[in-house]
Design a protein around this motif. Structure first.
Motif, PDB file in Angstrom:
ATOM      1  N   ASP A  48     -18.226   6.340  -0.796  1.00  0.00           N
ATOM      2  CA  ASP A  48     -17.914   5.106  -1.494  1.00  0.00           C
ATOM      3  C   ASP A  48     -18.456   5.134  -2.922  1.00  0.00           C
ATOM      4  O   ASP A  48     -17.776   4.677  -3.855  1.00  0.00           O
ATOM      5  CB  ASP A  48     -18.518   3.915  -0.735  1.00  0.00           C
ATOM      6  N   ARG A  51     -16.162   7.207  -5.066  1.00  0.00           N
ATOM      7  CA  ARG A  51     -14.911   6.504  -5.373  1.00  0.00           C
ATOM      8  C   ARG A  51     -15.132   5.442  -6.444  1.00  0.00           C
ATOM      9  O   ARG A  51     -14.294   5.248  -7.324  1.00  0.00           O
ATOM     10  CB  ARG A  51     -14.345   5.870  -4.096  1.00  0.00           C
ATOM     11  N   ARG A  52     -16.256   4.776  -6.372  1.00  0.00           N
ATOM     12  CA  ARG A  52     -16.537   3.767  -7.384  1.00  0.00           C
ATOM     13  C   ARG A  52     -16.768   4.413  -8.756  1.00  0.00           C
ATOM     14  O   ARG A  52     -16.420   3.842  -9.782  1.00  0.00           O
ATOM     15  CB  ARG A  52     -17.752   2.933  -6.969  1.00  0.00           C
ATOM     16  N   ARG A 112     -11.614  -4.435  -3.881  1.00  0.00           N
ATOM     17  CA  ARG A 112     -12.085  -3.377  -2.982  1.00  0.00           C
ATOM     18  C   ARG A 112     -13.581  -3.448  -2.709  1.00  0.00           C
ATOM     19  O   ARG A 112     -14.044  -3.104  -1.630  1.00  0.00           O
ATOM     20  CB  ARG A 112     -11.709  -1.993  -3.523  1.00  0.00           C
ATOM     21  N   SER A 113     -14.373  -3.877  -3.676  1.00  0.00           N
ATOM     22  CA  SER A 113     -15.828  -3.896  -3.499  1.00  0.00           C
ATOM     23  C   SER A 113     -16.366  -5.270  -3.138  1.00  0.00           C
ATOM     24  O   SER A 113     -17.581  -5.478  -3.145  1.00  0.00           O
ATOM     25  CB  SER A 113     -16.514  -3.393  -4.779  1.00  0.00           C
ATOM     26  N   GLU A 116     -18.279  -5.135   2.306  1.00  0.00           N
ATOM     27  CA  GLU A 116     -18.955  -3.880   2.614  1.00  0.00           C
ATOM     28  C   GLU A 116     -18.193  -3.033   3.621  1.00  0.00           C
ATOM     29  O   GLU A 116     -18.538  -1.887   3.862  1.00  0.00           O
ATOM     30  CB  GLU A 116     -20.363  -4.169   3.149  1.00  0.00           C
ATOM     31  N   TRP A 120     -12.000  -1.814   4.931  1.00  0.00           N
ATOM     32  CA  TRP A 120     -11.492  -2.634   3.820  1.00  0.00           C
ATOM     33  C   TRP A 120     -11.399  -1.814   2.539  1.00  0.00           C
ATOM     34  O   TRP A 120     -10.377  -1.788   1.864  1.00  0.00           O
ATOM     35  CB  TRP A 120     -12.406  -3.840   3.649  1.00  0.00           C
ATOM     36  N   ARG A 121     -12.462  -1.133   2.206  1.00  0.00           N
ATOM     37  CA  ARG A 121     -12.494  -0.377   0.966  1.00  0.00           C
ATOM     38  C   ARG A 121     -11.541   0.820   1.013  1.00  0.00           C
ATOM     39  O   ARG A 121     -10.894   1.141   0.023  1.00  0.00           O
ATOM     40  CB  ARG A 121     -13.921   0.078   0.671  1.00  0.00           C
ATOM     41  N   SER A 122     -11.459   1.462   2.180  1.00  0.00           N
ATOM     42  CA  SER A 122     -10.537   2.592   2.303  1.00  0.00           C
ATOM     43  C   SER A 122      -9.087   2.141   2.120  1.00  0.00           C
ATOM     44  O   SER A 122      -8.278   2.831   1.485  1.00  0.00           O
ATOM     45  CB  SER A 122     -10.717   3.264   3.663  1.00  0.00           C
ATOM     46  N   TRP A 124      -7.978  -0.367   0.320  1.00  0.00           N
ATOM     47  CA  TRP A 124      -7.716  -0.615  -1.092  1.00  0.00           C
ATOM     48  C   TRP A 124      -7.687   0.682  -1.895  1.00  0.00           C
ATOM     49  O   TRP A 124      -6.966   0.788  -2.892  1.00  0.00           O
ATOM     50  CB  TRP A 124      -8.748  -1.581  -1.663  1.00  0.00           C
ATOM     51  N   ASP A 125      -8.467   1.673  -1.464  1.00  0.00           N
ATOM     52  CA  ASP A 125      -8.415   2.969  -2.149  1.00  0.00           C
ATOM     53  C   ASP A 125      -7.033   3.601  -2.018  1.00  0.00           C
ATOM     54  O   ASP A 125      -6.506   4.181  -2.970  1.00  0.00           O
ATOM     55  CB  ASP A 125      -9.482   3.912  -1.582  1.00  0.00           C
ATOM     56  N   HIS A 384     -21.133  -5.333  -6.568  1.00  0.00           N
ATOM     57  CA  HIS A 384     -19.807  -5.968  -6.613  1.00  0.00           C
ATOM     58  C   HIS A 384     -18.991  -5.505  -7.823  1.00  0.00           C
ATOM     59  O   HIS A 384     -17.986  -6.122  -8.153  1.00  0.00           O
ATOM     60  CB  HIS A 384     -19.950  -7.494  -6.645  1.00  0.00           C
TER      61      HIS A 384
END
Length: 386
Positions: A48, A51-52, A112-113, A116, A120-122, A124-125, A384
């Motif tokens: 993560d 990716r950020r 996406r952020s 946690e 969810w984040r995957s 949006w990635d 965030h």
């Protein structure tokens, strides 16, 4: 003398053809690396935090980069209204897919952020991947179809008519040459995005980006060469066979167009345009070399040269055609018969002369302020942020 008559209509048409090329090239140079980073995101970043880091390299600039896309669309609408009408009629669903994919990008950046959850984040990635890869592919597919000619004809009232349903028009774009052009576009922007990540990121993200960018550059060079050979021997070109005054009325039906021969005959008439593909191959070769050697600024500049060469080679090869018609060649749109009025072009040119330097100055200032690498400390300091 009326002020707008200071510049002749034929010169205004040529200037706006050049400006349209500048705007579309500017979009590819700036928002192109945004799309490239998005398309590379699932492959160059494994955690993560990584990716950020990748996302934060484009997070502060992507909105400003899209100004070129808006300006290009506005220029087509105002300076070349027949082109706007014909292209949006025939490419309607393809345009809808592009816009839907582009809409995913700001939503992905913002949300996406916010949670946690890894799922969810995957999710949006992968949305950001779609927002980068789909437009990069479809823009190339569109160019490939323009080179082949688009199946439309104009009525006596200059209304564009396409045969077939909406789905048929969409799937008709996905022909072999169109897909090859799409691959060239996608791989070109993947290389550009990798060069940007090499410049703005560090550690594993930059290292993986260089590896993927090297492969993408090789694919772009091979695909571009194959497309050139296909264009030379497998696709018929277009040529105007009647005398069309460069300052004549904007009515494509007044000219006579013949289909046959090769687009590459333009290089015999105007040998200097060979500089465009030479810049494309040189830029790709040097960008790949820079990616492999770990160079940063020069690699990104070489990647820009490759994009300028590839995009300009299309426009210079087709000149004076903007959108040829495969089903009714006499209705093909050219620089000399598809523009707005002399007054409109002049007023727009004055506005461009005032505001374009301001846009360029602001863009340069933004990149200067935001210069520097995105580090792990930058993204872990705020849970965030992008």
């Amino acid at each position: 003398m009326i002020l707008h008559e200071l510049i002749s209509l034929d010169l205004l048409r040529l200037v706006w053809w050049l400006l349209l090329g500048v705007l579309l090239t500017g979009f590819a140079l700036t928002d192109g690396f945004d799309m490239g980073v998005g398309a590379l995101l699932p492959f160059v970043a494994r955690t993560d935090t990584e990716r950020r880091i990748a996302i934060n390299t484009i997070g502060p600039v992507w909105e400003g980069n899209q100004v070129w896309f808006i300006l290009g669309g506005g220029a087509i609408f105002a300076a070349w209204p027949p082109l706007y009408a014909v292209s949006f009629s025939g490419f309607y669903l393809a345009m809808f897919l592009v816009l839907a994919a582009l809409i995913l990008r700001p939503v992905g950046f913002k949300y996406r952020s916010k949670r946690e959850s890894a799922a969810w984040r995957s999710g949006w990635d992968w949305a950001l991947f779609v927002g980068g890869a789909v437009p990069a592919l479809l823009f190339g597919v569109a160019v490939g179809n323009v080179l082949q000619g688009v199946p439309f004809h104009l009525t006596n009232a200059l209304m564009p008519i396409y045969e077939g349903g909406a789905l048929g028009k969409l799937f008709g774009l996905l022909n072999p040459f169109g897909l090859l052009a799409g691959v060239v576009s996608l791989s070109m922007l993947l290389m550009h995005g990798a060069a940007w990540l090499g410049l703005k990121a560090e550690g594993p993200v930059a290292a993986r980006a260089r590896r993927f960018g090297t492969v993408a550059g090789i694919v772009a060079a091979v695909g571009y060469a194959l497309a050139g050979l296909w264009l030379a021997f497998g696709i018929e070109g277009y040529r105007i066979t009647s005398d069309v005054p460069a300052n004549g009325p904007s009515n494509p039906l007044y000219s006579t167009v013949e289909r046959g021969g090769s687009w590459l005959l333009a290089y015999a008439d105007r040998p200097w345009i060979a500089l465009a593909p030479l810049c494309a191959f040189l830029g790709i070769a040097m960008a790949v070399r820079g990616l492999r050697a770990g160079r940063e600024v020069t690699t990104f500049l070489w990647s820009k040269l490759a994009i300028v060469g590839i995009v300009s080679s299309v426009g210079l090869t087709m000149f004076p055609f903007i959108l040829p018609s495969s089903s009714a060649p006499d209705g093909s749109l050219t620089v000399w018969d598809a523009s707005s009025s002399q007054t409109t072009l002049f007023v727009m040119l004055v506005a461009t002369a005032i505001f374009m330097p301001l846009i360029l100055a602001y863009t340069a200032w933004v990149y200067k302020v935001l210069w520097g690498k995105v580090t792990e400390e930058d993204v872990t300091g705020s849970g965030h942020s992008y």
